[in-house]
Design an enzyme around this catalytic site. Structure first.
Site, PDB file in Angstrom:
ATOM      1  N   TRP A   1       0.612  -1.287   0.088  1.00  0.00           N
ATOM      2  CA  TRP A   1      -0.616   0.226  -0.176  1.00  0.00           C
ATOM      3  C   TRP A   1       0.883   1.008  -0.533  1.00  0.00           C
ATOM      4  O   TRP A   1       0.460   2.627  -0.038  1.00  0.00           O
ATOM      5  CB  TRP A   1      -0.990   0.202   0.968  1.00  0.00           C
ATOM      6  N   LYS A   2       2.168   1.296  -0.118  1.00  0.00           N
ATOM      7  CA  LYS A   2       3.395   2.452   0.474  1.00  0.00           C
ATOM      8  C   LYS A   2       2.389   3.070   1.799  1.00  0.00           C
ATOM      9  O   LYS A   2       1.541   2.729   1.810  1.00  0.00           O
ATOM     10  CB  LYS A   2       3.632   2.415  -0.948  1.00  0.00           C
TER      11      LYS A   2
ATOM     12  N   HIS B   1      12.869  -2.572  -0.644  1.00  0.00           N
ATOM     13  CA  HIS B   1      12.015  -1.648  -1.637  1.00  0.00           C
ATOM     14  C   HIS B   1      12.984  -1.074  -2.557  1.00  0.00           C
ATOM     15  O   HIS B   1      14.045  -0.040  -1.711  1.00  0.00           O
ATOM     16  CB  HIS B   1      11.358  -0.912  -1.143  1.00  0.00           C
TER      17      HIS B   1
ATOM     18  N   GLY C   1       4.949   2.254 -10.857  1.00  0.00           N
ATOM     19  CA  GLY C   1       4.387   3.528 -11.264  1.00  0.00           C
ATOM     20  C   GLY C   1       4.508   4.297 -11.935  1.00  0.00           C
ATOM     21  O   GLY C   1       3.897   5.116 -12.200  1.00  0.00           O
TER      22      GLY C   1
ATOM     23  N   GLY D   1       2.088  -2.593  -6.701  1.00  0.00           N
ATOM     24  CA  GLY D   1       1.346  -1.326  -5.402  1.00  0.00           C
ATOM     25  C   GLY D   1       0.289  -0.946  -5.511  1.00  0.00           C
ATOM     26  O   GLY D   1      -0.933  -0.958  -5.466  1.00  0.00           O
ATOM     27  N   GLY D   2      -0.238  -0.170  -6.742  1.00  0.00           N
ATOM     28  CA  GLY D   2      -0.844   1.118  -6.810  1.00  0.00           C
ATOM     29  C   GLY D   2      -3.141   0.080  -7.285  1.00  0.00           C
ATOM     30  O   GLY D   2      -3.527   0.531  -6.244  1.00  0.00           O
TER      31      GLY D   2
END
Ligand code: 13P
Length: 271
Positions: free
Chosen positions: A22-23, A108, A186, A246-247
């Site tokens: 989720w960063k 990461h 990303g 990620g996103g």
């Protein structure tokens, strides 16, 4: 493409793992909505493992909200210190373990490039994660400049070798490796199926040069602009055992659709 026998069940089966990073996103309210969405669909994916990695502040709440549902929780980062103590702002592996994390991301590319984590630091984090009872998800990958300079394999081997030297190949029995080409994170620019498979086969080969059996058992995740519409083709590669998302992990329907791609493949291999 021939399927690895290790994807197909049996005692050495790797199986699929789909992980969401989720960063630095979310809030108490949006996390609760996201978890609710995941809980509604997770029962459709019984043949795979699913992991979410929320920001550290929310790990405890997310873990409690998930309850007994089959979704593991992991941290995004941890301290490289062996013992807790006077390290303002840091989180010890035992603390992640204490709130129910089973995994933690290590190395990461955003940590490496934005926060100066070098190979030695990443290797220390890998070691302390395992010492604290966590499964490290070791992230490695080349930048665009490195790929264009034909350095991809050199970079991947250097990043892996630093951890193998510090932790020993035996440590990979309890680890996951995520290949995340930096140029695909990303950006909406995904590695092609051929590029992903080639990198994953190379990574497995580096591990195999140390121990073939362990190499065959390590889950290798692909990360970098994985979406619902490209997950199935990436996950069907012989050496791709799931994804680090990620996103697309921030929207429950999209993340569940990615999980469903792995579920379909896992179920077809089991059949
Ligand atoms: P995106 O899926 O947003 O490209 O991020 C990948 C990633 O960095 C997961 O750790």
């Amino acid at each position: 493409m021939t399927q690895s026998t290790n994807k197909s069940g049996g005692p050495m089966s790797r199986g699929y793992l789909v992980a969401g990073n989720w960063k630095m996103n979310g809030s108490s309210a949006s996390n609760a909505a996201l978890v609710e969405g995941l809980l509604r669909g997770i029962a459709e994916c019984p043949a795979i493992d699913v992991l979410v990695c929320p920001p550290a502040l929310y790990l405890d709440a997310v873990r409690r909200h998930i309850g007994a549902a089959p979704i593991a929780v992991g941290g995004q980062n941890l301290s490289d210190e062996r013992e807790p103590g006077a390290y303002t702002g840091e989180l010890h592996a035992s603390m992640l373990n204490d709130v129910g994390c089973s995994h933690v991301l290590v190395g990461h590319s955003e940590r490496r490039t934005l926060y100066g984590e070098n190979d030695a630091c990443v290797a220390r984090k890998f070691v302390v994660a395992q010492a604290g009872g966590l499964i490290p998800v070791l992230c490695i990958g080349e930048t665009l400049a490195e790929r264009e300079a034909d350095q991809t394999e050199i970079v991947l081997k250097r990043q892996l070798d630093a951890v193998i030297a510090a932790a020993g190949i035996g440590a990979f029995i309890n680890a996951v490796v995520a290949y995340e080409p930096v140029w695909a994170i990303g950006t909406g620019r995904t590695a092609s199926v051929e590029q992903a498979q080639a990198a994953h086969a190379f990574i497995r080969g580096v591990l195999a040069a140390n121990d073939a059996k362990i190499a065959n058992s390590v889950r290798l995740l692909y990360g970098g602009s994985v979406k619902a519409d490209n997950a199935a083709s990436l996950f069907s590669c012989e050496d791709v055992d799931g994804g680090l998302i990620g996103g697309a992990s921030l929207k429950a329907p999209e993340f569940l659709a990615i999980c469903a791609s792995a579920q379909i493949l896992a179920a077809s291999l089991d059949a």
